[in-house]
Design an enzyme around this catalytic site. Structure first.
Site, PDB file in Angstrom:
ATOM      1  CB  CYS A 106      30.582  93.160  45.414  1.00 20.71           C
ATOM      2  SG  CYS A 106      29.997  94.853  45.396  1.00 20.71           S
ATOM      3  CB  SER A 140      22.933  84.272  43.862  1.00 17.34           C
ATOM      4  OG  SER A 140      24.302  83.973  44.041  1.00 17.34           O
ATOM      5  CB  CYS A 157      33.158  91.891  47.450  1.00 13.05           C
ATOM      6  SG  CYS A 157      32.012  90.551  47.824  1.00 13.05           S
ATOM      7  CD  GLU A 203      21.763  88.010  43.150  1.00 13.63           C
ATOM      8  OE1 GLU A 203      22.490  88.336  42.215  1.00 13.63           O
ATOM      9  OE2 GLU A 203      22.204  87.580  44.243  1.00 13.63           O
ATOM     10  CG  ASP A 214      24.330  91.230  44.602  1.00  5.26           C
ATOM     11  OD1 ASP A 214      23.448  91.030  43.755  1.00  5.26           O
ATOM     12  OD2 ASP A 214      25.155  92.167  44.498  1.00  5.26           O
ATOM     13  CB  CYS A 261      31.236  85.137  46.297  1.00  2.00           C
ATOM     14  SG  CYS A 261      30.292  85.991  47.568  1.00  2.00           S
TER      15      CYS A 261
END
Length: 563
Positions: free
Chosen positions: A128, A476, A55, A450, A87, A200
């Site tokens: 991120c 998430s 990221c 998460e 994460d 992501c």
């Protein structure tokens, strides 16, 4: 945007001005600054670059374009680092306790550098999940002229003729556990899912927060959607540097932008794009830093009147690169504004109102990424606030990700994520169960892990529409299903979720916005009297400090000084 040349330094005169500051200038000369650079405003560039994750791996190069823009517009850029914890890489193990803690550390780093170096203005670069809110929180806290820059999203991978993301890999793990996918196929997917730099790709937390920050007006208009690996992202970085100097010339500060109307606009765009439930935590934290009243119920009030328009992962088909291809976040904002669902008078850092920034934006025909208001993906927005006897202070669910709308079943109780994951992978969770994962809240985790490994494994095993999950941890942006997070008060604070026992009947009703523990009041009172808080997982260090300071998820898991 009109950049004014010859801007006089202000705050930085504390280190560059006058005879008594000769030693300070000597130190800055040793860092490479000359006469001209010392006469210009000093602009701190807070960079969350790291080579330990995709990221943020490109942010070092991106910062060079930012600095070029600052220099051209008359400033002296000075880059410094803030930590970045990923994460996805932390998921499913103790490392997941770190990201939310890092949000506070990033904000602290920006505050410390701003004060220590007396920067006139600040640019923060994040990508991120927690680097975006951490950067914005720091800018709001310092409240000097500032701009945020998003590093951009990853391009989709290709596997067996279809676009894929890391979400597909997480869910494939569950499929392997169920026996419907081979390890060889999983390896091929793993190698294809993430083709290069960038956050992501779906409407997970990073892209959710980038969309929210663009809507707030704290970044360059149109800055949320260009992919990380693109000439357009480099142009956005350069223009961010130029915008910084214009903002400095006009004396505009982040708290001038973060109004109640702006926050409601951000809630609306998150709902319309089917964004991550983490946005609730982060927008509450923004409001707290700026001193603007905002509560959980505001998310229900604002978010549920907004239709879900974006056909994006995790529940849809597309990723952020597809949004960029049809015009970016402004396409969504234009529809919401036309539908009377935004405060058009909210002003951004470029000095224009939201309505002015959207002039000339038209809805693109012959595309299926963003739906028109008259034909939404869902009639109401992306998340819902849940209440009930199990979470009296509230919880959050991504409503658009839940096909199953209610479930009443026996509780399967786990005091940590690892035990829940082991049960899922061994076939110990069955259709009709309500999975309870507790002592994973802000204080109890600590760090509010998460649960994507668990929720994705349930999806991969075909149980998405057959079980519910309730946790005082969080999810998430890739999580979908009847999954309720942020249960407050958390177990470590003695909340009702700490009192659930194996086999208790729990009802989860999305339509009624309730999660209830069906246990007699006298029995619950007896359990409460017998309950004892567990020993802290960390007796010292950063996690111990965080657990001591952090507040409930219902107020954004912000850190408060004990009084």
């Amino acid at each position: 945007m009109s950049v004014r040349a010859g801007i006089e330094p202000g705050e930085s005169l504390r280190v560059t001005g006058g005879v008594e500051r000769a030693p300070h200038r000597a130190m800055l000369r040793a860092a490479g600054l000359g006469e001209e650079e010392l006469r210009r405003p000093l602009i701190g560039i807070a960079n969350t670059w790291t080579e330990a994750q995709p990221c943020n791996v490109a942010l070092r190069a991106l910062a060079e374009h930012v600095k070029a823009g600052v220099r051209e517009a008359g400033g002296t850029p000075l880059e410094f680092n803030a930590v970045a914890v990923n994460d996805a890489i932390g998921m499913g193990h103790a490392g997941m306790r770190a990201p939310l803690v890092s949000r506070e550390l990033i904000a602290d780093s920006i505050e410390l550098a701003a004060v220590g170096y007396a920067f006139d203005g600040l640019i923060a670069i994040g990508a991120c999940d927690k680097t975006i809110p951490g950067c914005v929180m720091g800018l709001l806290r310092v409240n000097r002229p500032a701009v945020f820059l998003y590093g951009g999203s990853i391009l989709p991978g290709r596997y067996e003729g279809r676009d894929v993301t890391v979400q597909d890999v997480f869910e494939a793990v569950g499929a392997v556990g169920r026996g419907t996918m081979t390890e060889e196929a999983l390896h091929a997917l793993e190698c294809a899912a993430c083709p290069g730099a960038g956050a992501c790709g779906g409407m997970f937390t990073a892209n959710t927060m980038a969309s929210a920050v663009e809507t707030l007006g704290l970044m360059l208009p149109g800055g949320a959607s260009p992919p990380a690996v693109s000439a357009e992202r480099e142009r956005v970085a350069f223009e961010t540097g130029r915008l910084m100097m214009d903002v400095l010339a006009r004396g505009l500060r982040p708290r001038d932008i973060l109004s109640r109307d702006a926050l409601e606009n951000a809630i609306s765009v998150v709902a319309a794009m089917g964004g991550s439930t983490n946005a609730v935590l982060h927008l509450l934290a923004f409001a707290a830093e700026a001193g603007v009243p905002l509560a959980l119920d505001d998310f229900e009030r604002v978010g549920t009147r907004v239709p879900h328009l974006a056909d994006l992962q995790p529940t849809g088909r597309n990723v952020m690169a597809h949004v960029h291809a049809i015009g970016g976040v402004p396409v969504v904002l234009r529809q919401l504004l036309d539908g009377g669902l935004l405060h058009g008078q909210a002003v951004g850092l470029d000095g224009r109102t939201l309505a002015q920034r959207l002039e000339g934006v038209a809805f693109p025909a012959e595309q299926s990424v963003i739906r028109p208001l008259a034909d939404p993906v869902h009639a109401t927005g992306g998340f819902a606030i849940m209440r009930g006897s199990l979470l009296p202070d509230g919880g959050v669910i991504k409503a658009t990700g839940a096909t199953l709308r209610r479930l009443r079943g026996p509780a399967r109780v786990f005091d940590c994520e690892e035990d829940a994951m082991a049960a899922v992978m061994s076939g110990g969770v069955h259709s009709g169960d309500v999975v309870i994962v507790r002592y994973e809240g802000p204080k109890g985790g600590p760090g509010m892990r998460e649960m994507l490994s668990v929720t994705a494994a349930l999806v991969g095993q075909g149980l998405k529409d057959e079980v519910a999950l309730v946790t005082d941890g969080r999810f998430s942006g890739a999580t979908h299903g009847l999954m309720v997070g942020h249960a407050s008060p958390e177990a470590a604070a003695g909340g009702p979720i700490a009192l659930v026992r194996e086999g208790d009947t729990v009802s989860v009703d999305l339509e009624a916005r309730r999660v209830d523990l069906e246990v007699d009041a006298a029995e619950l009172a007896a359990r409460q009297r017998a309950w004892q808080a567990p020993a802290p997982r960390y007796p010292s260090g950063v996690f111990a400090k965080y657990a001591h300071l952090v507040a409930s998820a219902s107020v954004g898991a912000i850190c408060r000084v004990p009084r």
